[in-house]
Design a protein around this motif. Structure first.
Motif, mmCIF file in Angstrom:
data_model
loop_
_atom_site.group_PDB
_atom_site.id
_atom_site.type_symbol
_atom_site.label_atom_id
_atom_site.label_comp_id
_atom_site.label_asym_id
_atom_site.label_seq_id
_atom_site.Cartn_x
_atom_site.Cartn_y
_atom_site.Cartn_z
ATOM 1 N N LYS A 161 -5.913 -6.803 -3.423
ATOM 2 C CA LYS A 161 -7.084 -5.490 -2.370
ATOM 3 C C LYS A 161 -6.865 -4.873 -1.327
ATOM 4 O O LYS A 161 -7.419 -3.726 -1.356
ATOM 5 N N GLU A 172 -15.637 6.044 -3.872
ATOM 6 C CA GLU A 172 -14.606 6.761 -4.174
ATOM 7 C C GLU A 172 -13.663 6.683 -4.825
ATOM 8 O O GLU A 172 -12.755 8.616 -5.179
ATOM 9 N N HIS A 226 -6.192 2.891 0.997
ATOM 10 C CA HIS A 226 -6.945 4.183 0.017
ATOM 11 C C HIS A 226 -8.000 4.647 0.212
ATOM 12 O O HIS A 226 -8.048 6.181 0.039
ATOM 13 N N TYR A 227 -8.889 3.809 -0.236
ATOM 14 C CA TYR A 227 -10.739 4.160 -0.457
ATOM 15 C C TYR A 227 -11.607 3.157 0.260
ATOM 16 O O TYR A 227 -10.632 1.851 0.588
ATOM 17 N N ARG A 228 -12.800 3.436 0.752
ATOM 18 C CA ARG A 228 -13.325 2.892 1.772
ATOM 19 C C ARG A 228 -14.506 1.629 0.902
ATOM 20 O O ARG A 228 -14.417 0.990 0.789
ATOM 21 N N ASN A 229 -14.102 3.073 -0.314
ATOM 22 C CA ASN A 229 -15.760 2.222 -1.949
ATOM 23 C C ASN A 229 -14.828 2.562 -2.958
ATOM 24 O O ASN A 229 -14.185 3.844 -3.275
ATOM 25 N N ARG A 230 -15.604 1.616 -4.376
ATOM 26 C CA ARG A 230 -15.551 1.838 -5.180
ATOM 27 C C ARG A 230 -16.236 3.575 -6.099
ATOM 28 O O ARG A 230 -15.086 4.031 -6.668
ATOM 29 N N TYR A 249 -7.863 -0.769 -0.101
ATOM 30 C CA TYR A 249 -8.321 -0.462 0.926
ATOM 31 C C TYR A 249 -7.484 0.382 1.771
ATOM 32 O O TYR A 249 -7.773 1.489 2.343
ATOM 33 N N SER A 283 0.476 -1.296 -0.136
ATOM 34 C CA SER A 283 -0.249 0.192 -0.465
ATOM 35 C C SER A 283 0.548 1.094 -0.532
ATOM 36 O O SER A 283 0.626 2.003 -0.442
#
Length: 187
Positions: free
Chosen positions: A42, A54, A48-52, A46, A5
């Motif tokens: 994946k 975002e 960097h982002y909570r979901n697609r 996660y 990450s």
């Protein structure tokens, strides 16, 4: 060992999402295929982002910045309006490649999404404002400068659309010369 990450930034994910959008619109943005393309799991996503959603929002913001006002900075800095227009048209038309995917054109298929409408509007407005300013500086009255800017911009978008579907399109260098000659004629 470096944590995966930390190797990829949120911007790396946003840029990968933009490539997916260019190829298939918003529907093409999926975490697992993007992770495979980027060579990570994946878990990196996660970080960097909570979901697609975002990620899509970040990708559209990245596109808006890089293809809107910030992406036009070097052209806006050219003081001679004729040279600015020539450079802008030449650069944009030369960038059009046969069968090359386009974020802008792919987004039109998702224009009912408010985020897409806003991003496309932002990019369109920045480009139209620079073109209209340039035509005003070349001596056209404001209303005519605005309409000329819209026609020039429509031609650029049309060339992009044609290039996506026509493998036999003329070389971009020839088209760039034609566009510059046509849109620098003020009569």
């Amino acid at each position: 060992m470096v944590n995966e990450s930390s190797r990829l930034s949120a911007r790396d994910w946003a840029r990968a999402a933009l490539k997916a959008i260019a190829d298939g619109g918003l529907a093409a943005v999926a975490v697992e295929p993007l992770a495979r393309t980027l060579g990570v799991t994946k878990g990196s996503f996660y970080a960097h982002y909570r979901n697609r959603d975002e990620l899509i929002t970040a990708a559209l913001e990245e596109w808006g910045r890089s293809h809107g006002t910030e992406g036009l900075t070097e052209f806006a800095a050219i003081t001679d309006p004729a040279e600015r227009l020539r450079e802008l048209l030449t650069t944009v038309v030369r960038a059009v490649q046969p069968l090359a995917p386009s974020v802008h054109l792919s987004l039109l298929g998702d224009r009912n999404d408010a985020r897409v409408r806003n991003a496309v509007h932002q990019v369109n407005q920045a480009r139209l404002e620079l073109l209209a300013r340039t035509y005003r500086e070349l001596g056209l009255p404001p209303s005519r400068a605005e309409s000329r800017a819209r026609v020039a911009y429509a031609a650029i978008l049309g060339l992009s659309q044609l290039a996506q579907t026509d493998p036999d399109a003329p070389r971009s260098a020839v088209l760039a010369e034609e566009a510059a000659a046509l849109f620098l004629t003020l009569g």
